[in-house]
Design an enzyme around this catalytic site. Structure first.
Site, mmCIF file in Angstrom:
data_model
loop_
_atom_site.group_PDB
_atom_site.id
_atom_site.type_symbol
_atom_site.label_atom_id
_atom_site.label_comp_id
_atom_site.label_asym_id
_atom_site.label_seq_id
_atom_site.Cartn_x
_atom_site.Cartn_y
_atom_site.Cartn_z
ATOM 1 N N ASP A 34 0.819 -1.214 0.000
ATOM 2 C CA ASP A 34 0.000 0.000 0.000
ATOM 3 C C ASP A 34 0.857 1.270 0.000
ATOM 4 O OD1 ASP A 34 -2.313 1.444 0.021
ATOM 5 O OD2 ASP A 34 -2.743 1.132 2.145
ATOM 6 N N ASN A 82 -10.402 -3.729 -6.785
ATOM 7 C CA ASN A 82 -9.561 -2.775 -7.522
ATOM 8 C C ASN A 82 -10.023 -2.516 -8.958
ATOM 9 O OD1 ASN A 82 -6.418 -3.632 -5.879
ATOM 10 N ND2 ASN A 82 -7.854 -1.981 -5.432
HETATM 11 C C1 FPP Z 1 -2.216 -0.118 -3.282
HETATM 12 O O1 FPP Z 1 -1.683 1.184 -3.222
HETATM 13 C C2 FPP Z 1 -1.580 -0.819 -4.391
HETATM 14 C C3 FPP Z 1 -2.246 -1.421 -5.413
HETATM 15 C C4 FPP Z 1 -3.715 -1.473 -5.482
HETATM 16 C C5 FPP Z 1 -1.512 -2.058 -6.537
HETATM 17 C C6 FPP Z 1 -0.240 -2.758 -6.162
HETATM 18 C C7 FPP Z 1 0.381 -3.270 -7.394
HETATM 19 C C8 FPP Z 1 1.701 -3.293 -7.624
HETATM 20 C C9 FPP Z 1 2.730 -2.862 -6.654
HETATM 21 C C10 FPP Z 1 2.226 -3.804 -8.929
HETATM 22 C C11 FPP Z 1 2.087 -5.279 -8.966
HETATM 23 C C12 FPP Z 1 3.006 -5.871 -9.898
HETATM 24 C C13 FPP Z 1 3.608 -7.042 -9.684
HETATM 25 C C14 FPP Z 1 4.591 -7.460 -10.678
HETATM 26 C C15 FPP Z 1 3.343 -7.918 -8.529
HETATM 27 P P1 FPP Z 1 -2.620 2.428 -3.518
HETATM 28 O O2 FPP Z 1 -2.644 2.679 -4.973
HETATM 29 O O3 FPP Z 1 -3.970 2.193 -2.922
HETATM 30 O O4 FPP Z 1 -1.859 3.575 -2.787
HETATM 31 P P2 FPP Z 1 -2.528 4.841 -2.058
HETATM 32 O O5 FPP Z 1 -3.311 4.290 -0.895
HETATM 33 O O6 FPP Z 1 -1.347 5.641 -1.648
HETATM 34 O O7 FPP Z 1 -3.381 5.533 -3.078
#
Ligand code: FPP
Length: 257
Positions: A34, A82
């Site tokens: 996150d 998501n």
């Molecule tokens: C949550 O942070 C993160 C996600 C929903 C996506 C995570 C995906 C990756 C790190 C890439 C995956 C790729 C591989 C190769 C495994 P957020 O976007 O909710 O962050 P925020 O809370 O700061 O908005």
């Protein structure tokens, strides 16, 4: 010994393997990746740039975990919820998965030597055909590896996973393959996406959020939680060590005294 991702670490860093014994390490670590969006925002970048950086952190931590002897590590990459995100962001995450899968294929020999099994957990049926094919190939190429299982949860939701298990069990009962009396924890476990893996011992959530968000719902009933304000793209192997050291100090009683 080379330890991935140690480039930013202090020279006096003591290897975690000399601070903790194998028995003190969690067998199964869950990681909620996150804070990518906030990381990008702080830099005036698009959200997907944060995910790109987050995917680099994922590679570093997965590699490090396997090097120090973690047997199972599961990363939450894409939840069932998501899909509600803007299409551009969903596409960017799918693209990162594609890149990782291509890379896993081209680095097959290396992964083989490291004994890394790659496993995707979640309902992959909704993904584009090319991604499904690459996932099946990644599973096939690494299925006999046993040193470390790196799982990536995609289109994953803990409740959805339990519903899937209930349906699978109901179908077995309906077909006469199983009686109602035979329904126990092991039976449910065997119908989860994580079948064959131990329960999660430790769940790490960076970025200051303190909730489980439908991650490993069944598997985390006795998990220890570790939270940190560090945003996922900034999360280092030293942060991972801190979580492990914290975990080793917890007194786990599993309902006993
Ligand atoms: C949550 O942070 C993160 C996600 C929903 C996506 C995570 C995906 C990756 C790190 C890439 C995956 C790729 C591989 C190769 C495994 P957020 O976007 O909710 O962050 P925020 O809370 O700061 O908005």
């Amino acid at each position: 010994m080379s330890i991935a991702g140690t480039e930013n670490n202090s020279p006096e860093r003591v290897p975690i393997t000399s601070l903790l014994s194998k028995e003190e390490l969690p067998k199964h670590v869950g990681v909620i990746m996150d804070g990518n969006g906030r990381w990008a925002k702080q830099r005036g970048l698009k959200r997907y740039e944060g995910h790109r950086e987050g995917a680099k952190t994922f590679r570093r931590i997965a590699e490090y975990a396997s090097e120090i002897g973690i047997r199972y590590i599961t990363f939450y990459a894409f939840s069932s919820e998501n899909w509600k995100r803007p299409q551009e962001e969903v596409n960017a995450i799918l693209q990162l998965l594609r890149e990782y899968l291509d890379e896993a294929e081209s680095r097959q020999k290396e992964n083989e030597e490291k004994g890394i099994r790659i496993r995707f957990v979640g309902d992959i049926s909704k993904f584009p055909e090319d991604i499904k094919d690459k996932i099946n190939e990644a599973h096939r190429l690494s299925e006999d590896k046993t040193r470390c299982t790196v799982s990536i949860a995609i289109n994953y939701g803990g409740r959805q996973e339990i519903i899937k298990a209930v349906k699978d069990i109901a179908a077995k009962v309906q077909k006469g393959e199983m009686s109602i009396d035979e329904i126990d924890e092991a039976a449910v476990d065997s119908c989860l996406y994580t079948a064959g893996m131990p329960d999660a011992d430790l769940i790490i959530r960076p970025s200051g959020e303190i909730r489980l968000s439908n991650f490993l719902t069944w598997q985390s009933v006795y998990a220890e939680f570790y939270y940190t304000n560090v945003l996922w793209p900034d999360f280092t192997t030293e942060d991972f060590d801190k979580a492990l050291l914290d975990f080793a100090k917890r007194g786990r009683r599993f309902g006993g005294v």
